[in-house]
Design an enzyme around this catalytic site. Structure first.
Site, short mmCIF file in Angstrom:
data_model
loop_
_atom_site.label_atom_id
_atom_site.label_comp_id
_atom_site.label_asym_id
_atom_site.label_seq_id
_atom_site.Cartn_x
_atom_site.Cartn_y
_atom_site.Cartn_z
N GLY A 15 8.99 -13.49 2.20
CA GLY A 15 9.66 -13.28 0.91
C GLY A 15 10.10 -11.83 0.72
N TYR A 141 2.31 -19.08 -15.11
CA TYR A 141 2.23 -18.07 -14.05
C TYR A 141 1.18 -17.02 -14.41
CZ TYR A 141 4.17 -14.16 -11.18
OH TYR A 141 4.36 -13.11 -10.30
N PRO A 168 2.29 -5.10 -9.57
CA PRO A 168 3.61 -4.48 -9.55
C PRO A 168 4.42 -4.85 -10.79
CG PRO A 168 3.28 -5.94 -7.65
CD PRO A 168 2.21 -6.24 -8.66
N VAL A 171 10.12 -6.34 -9.13
CA VAL A 171 10.45 -5.89 -7.78
C VAL A 171 11.88 -6.31 -7.44
CG1 VAL A 171 9.66 -5.87 -5.38
CG2 VAL A 171 8.05 -6.46 -7.20
N TRP A 206 23.17 -12.09 -18.97
CA TRP A 206 22.49 -13.02 -19.87
C TRP A 206 21.63 -12.25 -20.88
CZ3 TRP A 206 20.61 -16.79 -15.45
CH2 TRP A 206 21.72 -17.47 -14.97
N ARG A 213 12.85 -2.79 -18.65
CA ARG A 213 12.02 -3.10 -17.49
C ARG A 213 11.81 -1.85 -16.62
NH1 ARG A 213 11.57 -6.97 -20.22
NH2 ARG A 213 12.02 -9.15 -19.76
N ASP A 275 16.28 -13.62 -24.09
CA ASP A 275 15.96 -12.23 -23.68
C ASP A 275 14.60 -12.15 -23.01
OD1 ASP A 275 18.09 -10.60 -24.25
OD2 ASP A 275 17.38 -10.00 -26.23
P1 NAP Z 1 9.37 -14.66 -2.79
O1 NAP Z 1 10.43 -13.77 -2.25
O2 NAP Z 1 9.78 -15.84 -3.60
O3 NAP Z 1 8.49 -15.15 -1.56
C1 NAP Z 1 7.48 -16.08 -1.76
C2 NAP Z 1 6.73 -16.24 -0.46
O4 NAP Z 1 5.64 -17.14 -0.69
C3 NAP Z 1 7.58 -16.84 0.65
O5 NAP Z 1 7.21 -16.27 1.89
C4 NAP Z 1 7.16 -18.31 0.60
O6 NAP Z 1 7.30 -18.97 1.85
C5 NAP Z 1 5.68 -18.19 0.25
N1 NAP Z 1 5.17 -19.41 -0.33
C6 NAP Z 1 5.52 -19.99 -1.51
N2 NAP Z 1 4.85 -21.15 -1.69
C7 NAP Z 1 4.06 -21.31 -0.58
C8 NAP Z 1 3.13 -22.30 -0.16
N3 NAP Z 1 2.89 -23.40 -0.90
N4 NAP Z 1 2.51 -22.13 1.03
C9 NAP Z 1 2.76 -21.07 1.79
N5 NAP Z 1 3.61 -20.07 1.45
C10 NAP Z 1 4.25 -20.20 0.27
O7 NAP Z 1 8.34 -13.85 -3.67
P2 NAP Z 1 8.13 -12.27 -3.81
O8 NAP Z 1 9.04 -11.81 -4.87
O9 NAP Z 1 8.13 -11.62 -2.46
O10 NAP Z 1 6.66 -12.24 -4.43
C11 NAP Z 1 5.52 -11.89 -3.67
C12 NAP Z 1 4.35 -11.69 -4.60
O11 NAP Z 1 4.64 -10.64 -5.51
C13 NAP Z 1 4.02 -12.91 -5.45
O12 NAP Z 1 2.62 -13.07 -5.52
C14 NAP Z 1 4.60 -12.56 -6.81
O13 NAP Z 1 3.91 -13.22 -7.85
C15 NAP Z 1 4.41 -11.06 -6.84
N6 NAP Z 1 5.30 -10.33 -7.73
C16 NAP Z 1 6.67 -10.43 -7.59
C17 NAP Z 1 7.50 -9.73 -8.44
C18 NAP Z 1 9.01 -9.80 -8.33
O14 NAP Z 1 9.69 -9.20 -9.18
N7 NAP Z 1 9.57 -10.48 -7.34
C19 NAP Z 1 6.95 -8.90 -9.43
C20 NAP Z 1 5.57 -8.80 -9.54
C21 NAP Z 1 4.75 -9.52 -8.67
P3 NAP Z 1 8.54 -20.03 2.05
O15 NAP Z 1 9.78 -19.21 1.96
O16 NAP Z 1 8.29 -20.62 3.36
O17 NAP Z 1 8.41 -21.00 0.91
P1 GDP Z 2 11.10 -11.03 -16.52
O1 GDP Z 2 11.19 -9.57 -16.25
O2 GDP Z 2 9.79 -11.62 -16.09
O3 GDP Z 2 11.43 -11.36 -17.96
O4 GDP Z 2 12.16 -11.82 -15.66
P2 GDP Z 2 13.63 -11.53 -15.10
O5 GDP Z 2 13.59 -10.66 -13.92
O6 GDP Z 2 14.20 -12.90 -14.94
O7 GDP Z 2 14.41 -10.73 -16.25
C1 GDP Z 2 14.79 -11.38 -17.42
C2 GDP Z 2 15.61 -10.47 -18.33
O8 GDP Z 2 16.89 -10.17 -17.74
C3 GDP Z 2 15.93 -11.19 -19.65
O9 GDP Z 2 16.09 -10.22 -20.68
C4 GDP Z 2 17.26 -11.86 -19.32
O10 GDP Z 2 17.99 -12.20 -20.51
C5 GDP Z 2 17.95 -10.77 -18.52
N1 GDP Z 2 19.01 -11.22 -17.60
C6 GDP Z 2 20.32 -10.86 -17.67
N2 GDP Z 2 21.04 -11.45 -16.70
C7 GDP Z 2 20.15 -12.15 -15.95
C8 GDP Z 2 20.28 -12.94 -14.76
O11 GDP Z 2 21.35 -13.12 -14.19
N3 GDP Z 2 19.14 -13.50 -14.27
C9 GDP Z 2 17.92 -13.33 -14.85
N4 GDP Z 2 16.84 -13.89 -14.30
N5 GDP Z 2 17.77 -12.61 -15.99
C10 GDP Z 2 18.85 -12.02 -16.53
#
Ligand code: NAP
Ligand code: GDP
Length: 319
Positions: A15, A141, A168, A171, A206, A213, A275
């Site tokens: 991911g 979540y 975090p 991201v 949106w 953020r 929002d």
């Molecule tokens: P991501 O890009 O959606 O990647 C998710 C990963 O989890 C993929 O490798 C996926 O594998 C694997 N996965 C999902 N379901 C699975 C299952 N049932 N069994 C095995 N593997 C599974 O997510 P990410 O953004 O990198 O997030 C990584 C971590 O950071 C998560 O714990 C998330 O909650 C946390 N986090 C993310 C953000 C953010 O803004 N993205 C912010 C704060 C915290 P497949 O592709 O094979 O399904």
């Molecule tokens: P959050 O930080 O957990 O709330 O999740 P998001 O990363 O989805 O951010 C949501 C915020 O971005 C909200 O205020 C949305 O209204 C705004 N937003 C604006 N455009 C977009 C878009 O294209 N996708 C998403 N996911 N959110 C958007």
């Protein structure tokens, strides 16, 4: 980390965050005595205990970075709160319990700043995780993620395990999920600007654009993950975030995408869309106490690099 060979298993290794850790490891951060294994759901469905156990028995990890989760932006969370709760609870229980059974020396799991109480004082800090209900949009979540901290405490007090977690903020970076329905805001904005440019249409942000953020670049987060794995000794979580002064509005983030992609068309707001949480401003004081000199990539540069990656790698873009 202790001397001797370390086998580090990264769940969710394909991911956004996993790919960033892989890059940082391969770009010179790998130590001689380390073997890194990046796995996805193709290696094992972590919802399934037998598959999870078989994978752990195959690789015999000494350390685990646990990233795998059902992940999504505001709009996916609004639709699937129960699935987020159930699937993530099962995945986390399997990974932590099997890590315990197999004698894994350290597990670093991933929480998120969106799991903090909705009604709170700011800035939010690590002591506030369990203080009150999370925002309604992502309660499933949030409660699943909060339980990781409780599980870590339980494994430590009952079994002496060294299981910890990081928190975090939002991201972004290469290998993000750019799908409009499921993904987070920055990849969504990048995808929408790309389409608006190609089709000569309006770019629709949106919501009102006013929520705020703190965005962290995946490659910065990856460097911090390596530090946590190797140096951080607490069971209690640590927030991994840029400073409070680096928080931006959604509108400002969108403007950076417009600039990076040189979009000249019309920008509009769809205020019918939610929002979500207005802000979740987090303190990085604890991180700064440990790492006063850590340099974050400026957001403008990080957004530019992500936009370039998106445009140059259509085959790798998750849509
Ligand atoms: P991501 O890009 O959606 O990647 C998710 C990963 O989890 C993929 O490798 C996926 O594998 C694997 N996965 C999902 N379901 C699975 C299952 N049932 N069994 C095995 N593997 C599974 O997510 P990410 O953004 O990198 O997030 C990584 C971590 O950071 C998560 O714990 C998330 O909650 C946390 N986090 C993310 C953000 C953010 O803004 N993205 C912010 C704060 C915290 P497949 O592709 O094979 O399904
Ligand atoms: P959050 O930080 O957990 O709330 O999740 P998001 O990363 O989805 O951010 C949501 C915020 O971005 C909200 O205020 C949305 O209204 C705004 N937003 C604006 N455009 C977009 C878009 O294209 N996708 C998403 N996911 N959110 C958007």
């Amino acid at each position: 980390m202790a001397s001797g060979k370390s086998v580090i298993l990264v769940t969710g290794g394909t991911g956004l965050v996993g790919k960033a850790i892989e890059k940082v490891v391969n770009d010179g951060e790998k130590k001689e005595n380390e073997e890194w294994i990046f796995v996805s759901s193709k290696d094992a469905d972590l919802k399934n205990r037998e598959q999870t156990k078989a994978m752990f028995e195959k690789y015999k990890p000494t350390h685990v970075i646990h990233l795998a989760a059902m992940v999504g932006g505001l709009f996916k969370n609004l639709k699937y709160n129960l699935d987020f709760l159930r699937l993530n609870t099962i995945i986390n229980d399997n990974v932590l319990n099997i890590s315990y059974e197999m004698g894994v020396k350290k597990v670093v799991s991933c929480l998120s700043t969106c799991i903090f109480p909705d009604k709170t004082t700011y800035p939010i800090d690590e002591t506030m995780v369990h203080n009150g209900p999370p925002h309604n949009s992502n309660f499933g979540y949030s409660y699943a993620k909060r339980m990781i901290d409780i599980q870590n405490r339980g494994y430590h007090t009952q079994h002496g395990c060294n299981f910890t977690s990081v928190i975090p903020t939002n991201v972004f970076g290469p290998y993000d999920n750019f799908n409009l329905e499921d993904g987070h805001v920055l990849p969504g904005l990048i995808n929408k600007v790309h389409t608006a440019k190609k089709d000569n249409t309006e770019f629709v942000i949106w919501g009102t654009g006013s929520p705020r953020r703190q965005f962290i670049y995946s490659l910065d987060l990856a460097r911090l993950f390596l530090w946590v794995l190797r140096e951080y000794q607490e069971i209690d979580p640590i927030i991994l975030s840029v400073g409070e002064e680096d928080e931006v509005s959604i509108k400002e983030a969108a403007e950076l995408v417009v600039e990076a992609m040189d979009f000249k068309g019309k920008v509009v707001f769809d205020t019918e869309k939610s929002d979500g949480q207005f802000k979740k401003t987090a303190s990085n004081a604890k991180l700064r106490k440990y790492l006063p000199d850590f340099k974050f990539t400026p957001i403008k540069q990080a957004i530019k690099e992500t936009c370039e990656w998106f445009e140059k790698n259509p085959d790798l873009v998750r849509l």
